[in-house]
Structure formats: structure tokens, C-alpha cells
Design an enzyme around this catalytic site. Structure first.
Site, PDB file in Angstrom:
ATOM      1  N   ASP A 194       0.841  -1.210   0.000  1.00  0.00           N
ATOM      2  CA  ASP A 194       0.000   0.000   0.000  1.00  0.00           C
ATOM      3  C   ASP A 194       0.871   1.253   0.000  1.00  0.00           C
ATOM      4  O   ASP A 194       0.592   2.222  -0.703  1.00  0.00           O
ATOM      5  CB  ASP A 194      -0.910  -0.016   1.237  1.00  0.00           C
ATOM      6  CG  ASP A 194      -1.630  -1.350   1.365  1.00  0.00           C
ATOM      7  OD1 ASP A 194      -2.487  -1.635   0.524  1.00  0.00           O
ATOM      8  OD2 ASP A 194      -1.299  -2.129   2.278  1.00  0.00           O
ATOM      9  N   HIS A 235      -4.603  -3.238   6.236  1.00  0.00           N
ATOM     10  CA  HIS A 235      -4.381  -3.498   4.806  1.00  0.00           C
ATOM     11  C   HIS A 235      -5.739  -3.900   4.217  1.00  0.00           C
ATOM     12  O   HIS A 235      -6.042  -5.074   4.032  1.00  0.00           O
ATOM     13  CB  HIS A 235      -3.351  -4.615   4.616  1.00  0.00           C
ATOM     14  CG  HIS A 235      -3.312  -5.124   3.201  1.00  0.00           C
ATOM     15  ND1 HIS A 235      -2.874  -4.375   2.148  1.00  0.00           N
ATOM     16  CD2 HIS A 235      -3.705  -6.300   2.659  1.00  0.00           C
ATOM     17  CE1 HIS A 235      -2.986  -5.060   1.027  1.00  0.00           C
ATOM     18  NE2 HIS A 235      -3.497  -6.240   1.315  1.00  0.00           N
TER      19      HIS A 235
END
Ligand code: NAX
Length: 326
Positions: A159, A187
Site C-alpha cells: 500500500d 491493509h
């Protein structure tokens, strides 16, 4: 020649491992002077397929790769392991939410936590990639009471890298020009990619991009990137996930660079009001000896706080679903 490092990888016949293993064996993780022993864990039904991967690893004739062991026994895989990549889990399929996977994958991580507790190096670094990565890291750590909680982390570096790429594209610079991006929280699609502290060639990112781009483009693009790749490829991210695993483990083992940090889901120490013990992605700096610490002195705007708390709330809900395994 240095003493070999023992690296265990689960889900070794899966698509992420198909990128990860070859990069580890070539020396991308610990450099060209560090010999490696690989221990590969798979479910019994996939051991035949794993044999093919092992044949390919051997056919590369990597100078650093001393030995490859493949097994369906987690204690054999983790015995004396210095670094462990917990990748093995069921991946998300089209139309599936990460939460759907939570319960079925949780059991895997409880069992592997117990095995790590029994046989891994007492200084092991365990990076959990299998989804839901933060909560799986919590389950693994909770089932390994003899290991320090600092031995465990969940992977949010993919990410982080996605956020770097979006900002670099927007500003027309290279990824190396971007520093101090943060991905907070889970996440998942509640993650909060934060530009308040980011710089572009040393300039505040906020001075270079407008608010509308941040809220309407940057944040949702990073949050939903996994789904976008799944839709385009028909498979979830693999090579970029393997790359992120290498970058995150390398930073965790050898230290972060200068004033920069990595995003890493670690056991919260209560920083920024995040409940202690939750595996929450924070900005983390790592010393050269591998000691990681949450960067805990950043000024947080109201805009950020709301989003940081929303992703914390999702992690609490995930924890509630699997509380019987903690
Ligand atoms: P694959 O299905 O290609 O491979 C997973 C492998 O794990 C399979 O070979 C399976 O047999 C094995 N496995 C299942 N249970 C196991 C167990 N108990 N012990 C050992 N191995 C076991 O999935 P892949 O695309 O490689 O993804 C692996 C995991 O990473 C998934 O949970 C996926 O959702 C997750 N991801 C996490 C990311 C992150 O940033 N944290 C991004 C990429 C990816 O979506």
C-alpha cells in the site's frame, strides 16, 4: 563465507512466492555475500506442485542458495528460522471481500503461531502477508506467547508503494523523490494513505497537489488498488506483493534510510490513541540492528484522525470475529 540464514516461506507454491523465492535466493534480500537456506511450507495436496518450484530454484544454480527443504510440517519449516514470510492463505477471488476470508484463514495462523513459538529463533522476524494481514499477524503473535511481540509484523508496504507511485505520477517525479508517505491502519479498503508528512524532492507534498485530488483521487485509488488489479488481471497482485515483502523485510532487518520510514503493521503501543496490541500500520523507523520503533511524534490533523480511527474500528471488528483464537 557467512553463516547461512534460515528463511521460511509459507504458501511456497502460490503466485506471490513464485516471485518472492527467486528474488530471495538471488540475494536481493540480504545481499550477495549472505548464504541462504530456504524452508518451504505448503499444504500436503500441493507438495507435488511445490516440487516443480524447487526444481526451478535448483536450476537457477544460485551461488547463495545452500539448501531448499519443502515440507507440509510447520515445525520442520520454522525450526531455527531467522526470517519467516507467512504468505500461505486463501487468496481473495473476484467479488469477494477480504472480510469473507477472515475466519477460514485465521485457523492457519493460529497453528503457525504455535509452531513458531515452539521452534523458531527467539529473534525471528515474521512478516505476515496472507490476508487479512493485520489480524493474521495478531493471531500469529497471540499464539506465540514466548516470542516478543516485536517479532511480528503485517505487510502494508505494498500500500505504501502504491501511494508513492500515485504521488510520483501526479507530480511527474520518480519514486525515489518521494519520502515520508504513511499508510495508517488496516491493509484493506479502510486504510488511510496520508500525505500530510510526505515530501517530493524535499518539498511538502501538500504544497504541490490540491485537496480535491487527495480526497477524490489519491486516497480512493490507493485504497482500492488491490481490487483494481484483481479486476484487470483476474488474479490478485503477486509480483508487486513479493516486491513489497522484500522491501519491508529488508528495511526491518537492516534499517530504514535517513529520515524516511516504512509503513508496517506492528503491535500498537498506544501511539496516536490506537488501542494497544492491535496490529495497526504506522510509520516505522528501524535502526541498523533491526530494532523497529513507531514514529510517535507526528502532528495529526482532524482530517487524518477521523480516518485513522475508522480503520482502527475495522481492526477491532476483525479481532472480535476471531477472538476465540487469541
Ligand atoms: P495463492 O493462492 O497463489 O497461493 C497461496 C498458497 O498458500 C497456495 O499454494 C496454498 O496451497 C498455500 N496455503 C494455503 N494454506 C496453507 C497453509 N496452511 N500452509 C502453507 N501454505 C498454505 O495466493 P497468493 O496470490 O500467493 O496470495 C497469498 C496471500 O497473500 C493471500 O492471502 C492474499 O490475499 C495475500 N495478499 C496480501 C497482500 C498484502 O499486501 N498484504 C497483497 C497481495 C495478496 O493479495
Amino acid at each position: 563465507m557467512k553463516t547461512p540464514i534460515v528463511i521460511a516461506v509459507t504458501g511456497a507454491a502460490g503466485q506471490i512466492s513464485y516471485s518472492l523465492l527467486f528474488r530471495i535466493a538471488s540475494g536481493e534480500l540480504f545481499g550477495l555475500e549472505q548464504p541462504i537456506i530456504l524452508r518451504l511450507l505448503e499444504v500436503t495436496s500441493v507438495l507435488d506442485k511445490l516440487l516443480g518450484v524447487v526444481m526451478e530454484l535448483n536450476d537457477c544454480a544460485y551461488p547463495l542458495l545452500q539448501k531448499v527443504i519443502s515440507t507440509d510440517d510447520s515445525k520442520l519449516a520454522f525450526n531455527g528460522a531467522d526470517y519467516v514470510f507467512l504468505v500461505g492463505a486463501k487468496p481473495r477471488k473476484t467479488g469477494m471481500k477480504r472480510k469473507d476470508l477472515l475466519e477460514s484463514n485465521a485457523v492457519i495462523f493460529a497453528e503457525q503461531g504455535k509452531a513458531l513459538n515452539a521452534v523458531a529463533s527467539r529473534h525471528v522476524k515474521v512478516l505476515v502477508t496472507g490476508n487479512p494481514a493485520n489480524t493474521n499477524a495478531l493471531i500469529t503473535q497471540s499464539n506465540a506467547p514466548d516470542l516478543n511481540s516485536s517479532c511480528f509484523a503485517g505487510m502494508t508496504m505494498l500500500d505504501h508503494n502504491r501511494a508513492i507511485n500515485q504521488l510520483a505520477e501526479k507530480c511527474g517525479v520518480r519514486s525515489k523523490d518521494i519520502k515520508n508517505i504513511i499508510v495508517w491502519g488496516n491493509h484493506s479498503e479502510t486504510q488511510y494513505p496520508d500525505l500530510h508528512h510526505a515530501t517530493v524532492k524535499g518539498q511538502k507534498a501538500f504544497a504541490l497537489v490540491d485537496d480535491a485530488w487527495i480526497t477524490e483521487d489519491f486516497i480512493p485509488t490507493v485504497q482500492h488498488r488491490g481490487g483494481a488489479i484483481l479486476e484487470a488481471r483476474g488474479l490478485s497482485s503477486a509480483a508487486s506483493a513479493a516486491h513489497a515483502a522484500i522491501v519491508q523485510m529488508r528495511a526491518w532487518a537492516l534499517g530504514t534510510k535517513g529520515d524516511d520510514w516504512v509503513s508496517m503493521a506492528v503491535a500498537s503501543d498506544g501511539s496516536y490513541g490506537i488501542e494497544k496490541g492491535l496490529f495497526y500500520s504506522f510509520p516505522v523507523r528501524v535502526a541498523v540492528d533491526g530494532e523497529a520503533s513507531i514514529v510517535n511524534d507526528l502532528k495529526i490533523e482532524e482530517f487524518s484522525l477521523e480516518r485513522m480511527q475508522a480503520t482502527e474500528q475495522e481492526l477491532k471488528e476483525e479481532r472480535m470475529t476471531i477472538r476465540h483464537l487469541l
